[in-house]
Design an enzyme around this catalytic site. Structure first.
Site, PDB file in Angstrom:
ATOM      1  N   ARG A  51       0.836  -1.192   0.000  1.00 57.62           N
ATOM      2  CA  ARG A  51       0.000   0.000   0.000  1.00 57.62           C
ATOM      3  C   ARG A  51       0.875   1.248   0.000  1.00 57.62           C
ATOM      4  NH1 ARG A  51      -3.648  -1.774   5.238  1.00 57.62           N
ATOM      5  NH2 ARG A  51      -4.310  -3.827   4.456  1.00 57.62           N
ATOM      6  N   ASP A  53       0.321   5.328   1.016  1.00 53.18           N
ATOM      7  CA  ASP A  53      -0.636   6.120   1.768  1.00 53.18           C
ATOM      8  C   ASP A  53      -1.222   7.256   0.934  1.00 53.18           C
ATOM      9  OD1 ASP A  53      -0.272   4.577   4.053  1.00 53.18           O
ATOM     10  OD2 ASP A  53       1.396   5.817   4.766  1.00 53.18           O
ATOM     11  N   TYR A 111      12.534   3.741  -1.899  1.00 52.04           N
ATOM     12  CA  TYR A 111      11.739   4.959  -1.801  1.00 52.04           C
ATOM     13  C   TYR A 111      12.649   6.171  -1.954  1.00 52.04           C
ATOM     14  CZ  TYR A 111       7.540   2.617   0.039  1.00 52.04           C
ATOM     15  OH  TYR A 111       6.424   1.834   0.191  1.00 52.04           O
ATOM     16  N   ARG A 199       8.992   8.432   5.970  1.00 54.29           N
ATOM     17  CA  ARG A 199       8.681   9.844   6.183  1.00 54.29           C
ATOM     18  C   ARG A 199       9.147  10.328   7.547  1.00 54.29           C
ATOM     19  NH1 ARG A 199       2.479   9.652   4.835  1.00 54.29           N
ATOM     20  NH2 ARG A 199       2.511  11.761   5.726  1.00 54.29           N
TER      21      ARG A 199
END
Length: 244
Positions: A51, A53, A111, A199
């Protein structure tokens, strides 16, 4: 039945995330509708590598689905993309073995969190970057990032609300790259990540770059110390690649 692997790129700004939700439009729903239209069927279930966000982007999200129809991968990409909005595209498709699973066959992900340093907004960058108003100490941020590489308990970087068991994860690369145009990229590789881990790690590094914390406090976070830092906004984060 044939199993088809898709690589999907999307701008997450207008979506409630990858996964189907009752309270908004998801990337998954959008892709499934486009596949249903292409195959002239009511429903095609798509399974993703993971997933993303609300507001998070992807350059290399991977998904798979099953079909009993003959598939030409190139024509599939072209045909499905005709029914997708400008913010989503299937960039590649291929027929894979039956034992392939977009989620469970994955062995790692990359990422990237993007920042631009400027006292004024830059609308073309705002879609995929976070604006920071003053220069950051890139060397200090890299020193802190180096301490986060390896297998550690990343519980200090997990937001509340996760249903994952355990907080031990492995980060195999954490690189802070500054460009001459004022952009800063945080490249993070790992086998799996906690809820908002990337993050939060980047949020801590930004505080290091501002001088609020020292690089060595990264180790103290891993050892269980609690420090205050912000979870950076979703718009700066992109899932770049999934490895198999």
């Amino acid at each position: 039945m044939a199993k088809i692997k898709l690589t999907i790129e999307y701008v997450g700004t207008d979506f409630c995330g990858w996964q189907s939700q009752t309270n908004g439009v998801s990337v998954q729903d959008t892709v499934e509708r486009a596949l249903g239209k292409y195959f002239d069927t009511d429903f095609v279930r798509v399974y993703a590598a993971g997933r993303t966000d609300v507001g998070v982007h992807a350059r290399g999200q991977v998904a798979h689905f099953l079909t009993d129809k003959a598939v030409n991968p190139f024509k599939l990409c072209l045909g499905v993309n005709l029914s997708l909005p400008q913010s989503v595209a299937v960039t590649s498709a291929e027929v894979v073995d039956d034992d392939f699973d977009a989620r469970f066959s994955a062995v790692g992900k990359t990422y990237c969190y993007r920042i631009y340093v400027s006292p004024v907004r830059k609308p073309l960058l705002d879609v995929t970057h976070l604006q920071v108003y003053k220069p950051l100490d890139v060397q200090a941020m890299q020193a802190a990032a180096n301490l986060l590489v390896g297998t550690h308990d990343f519980g200090a970087f997990q937001n509340a609300g996760s249903n994952l068991k355990g907080t031990i994860r492995t980060v195999t690369r954490f690189e802070v790259a500054a460009n001459n145009d004022g952009t800063i990229y945080f490249w993070v590789d790992g086998n799996a990540f906690l809820y908002n881990q990337v993050r939060n790690m980047c949020g801590f590094l930004v505080e290091v770059g501002k001088g609020k914390y020292t690089p060595d406090q990264a180790q103290r976070l891993l050892d269980g110390e609690r420090l205050t830092f912000k979870t950076l906004p979703a718009r700066g984060l992109t899932l770049e690649k999934v490895y198999y």
